[in-house]
Design an enzyme around this catalytic site. Structure first.
Site, PDB file in Angstrom:
ATOM      1  CG  ASP A  47      -1.559  -1.123   1.292  1.00 50.90           C
ATOM      2  OD1 ASP A  47      -2.183  -1.865   0.484  1.00 50.90           O
ATOM      3  OD2 ASP A  47      -2.062  -1.453   2.430  1.00 50.90           O
ATOM      4  CD  GLU A 215      -9.408  -3.381  -1.044  1.00 44.97           C
ATOM      5  OE1 GLU A 215      -9.950  -3.358   0.108  1.00 44.97           O
ATOM      6  OE2 GLU A 215      -8.362  -4.383  -1.030  1.00 44.97           O
TER       7      GLU A 215
END
Length: 326
Positions: A47, A215
């Site tokens: 991420d 997402e």
């Protein structure tokens, strides 16, 4: 020119630092997905979010205990630089089940300060929260907790993780976020504080047709459009991950966003930009950062052995204005 050459001769070539030459943005996509660009050093990330610092170097943050920091001077060689909260972040543990792992940080530099939005949750839970921290240097231990921005509970129909700050053409601040359930949301922020402004919430994108797997939103303005980048499908399963990077666009930051075929992203739309290929598995959780040579797409992917690694590619735009990686 002769004066500059003379200075270089007298003081040494290192005295003159050439500026990067901007690349002409290509308009023809490659015939197949390119591999990630070359990166070296401490490239184990998950991420990633990146900001270019005022001195021209790069600051990267990613999911990890107390949020991990990495730095680079050239966008190629990366080095560990500690964590955001070396003393821990006890205000988050009611959402993390006591774990120090904090997720999906989003970093930007505005008005002389670094802004860091980040998530606290546990896997598969909607007992989640997004917090803000700020710093004037970005260094480990320099961050000040600015508190809770938004939270969700098990009774919520959306999930408060994966934040991304975007500033629109009018200078208004917005935070996109969301994971699974009813998808991607948008709230307005106060530019003076970075905290939530008002109570309204706007839906930007949602999967339909049997899966809710969307997402990691990232809204980026290019030309006259806002592009909503998202990740579809399964993260966090090593080389079995099926994450893929999708995009839609709108002339308004609040939407509606549509894909290349005109399908609304609130109805499952999305144009695929990058997916797994060869030894690149599950690319996703993307961020787009403008640089002196090109717009740059940062993401993570999984190697054949399941290790998460930093991926970097440049972005081009075709004749219809849709992005592609090269």
């Amino acid at each position: 020119m002769w004066k500059r050459a003379l200075v270089a001769l007298l003081l040494g070539a290192a005295a003159v630092r050439p500026e990067p030459v901007p690349l002409a943005t290509p308009t023809t996509p490659p015939s197949s997905y390119p591999n990630p660009g070359r990166v070296t050093g401490d490239i184990g990330v998950h991420d990633p979010s990146v900001v270019k610092r005022p001195d021209g170097s790069y600051l990267l943050v990613h999911t990890g205990d107390n949020i991990t920091i990495k730095t680079s001077t050239d966008r190629t060689a990366w080095h560990n630089a500690g964590v955001v909260f070396p003393g821990g972040a006890p205000w988050t543990t009611s959402y993390t089940g006591g774990s120090a792992s904090l997720w999906a940080p989003d970093i930007s530099y505005r008005n002389g300060r670094y802004y860091l939005y980040y998530s606290a949750s546990t896997f598969g839970s909607r007992n989640s929260a997004i917090f803000l921290a700020t710093s004037t240097t970005g260094a480990s231990g320099s961050w000040t907790n600015q508190g809770l921005i938004i939270s969700t509970t098990s009774s919520s129909n959306y999930n408060a993780i994966d934040p991304n700050l975007v500033v629109d053409a009018q200078g208004r601040w917005w935070l996109s976020f969301g994971s699974f359930w009813t998808g991607i949301k948008l709230i307005q922020l106060d530019p003076a504080t970075g905290r939530r402004l008002g109570t309204s919430i706007t839906g930007l994108a949602q999967r339909t047709g049997g899966t809710t797997a969307i997402e990691a939103p990232f809204v980026f303005r290019h030309g006259s459009y806002y592009y909503l980048w998202v990740s579809f499908d399964a993260c966090c399963q090593g080389a079995s991950s099926t994450y893929r990077i999708m995009v839609g666009r709108s002339t308004s930051v609040t939407g509606p966003y549509v894909d290349r075929n005109g399908v609304a992203m609130t109805s499952g739309g999305g144009t695929q930009v990058l997916a797994g290929h060869g030894s690149v598995h599950g690319p996703g959780h993307q961020a787009v950062v403008p640089d002196s040579d090109a717009e740059v797409l940062y993401y993570h992917y999984y190697a054949d052995n399941g290790a998460p690694l930093l991926g970097i590619n440049l972005l081009g735009y075709d004749s219809a204005g849709w992005p592609f990686v090269y």
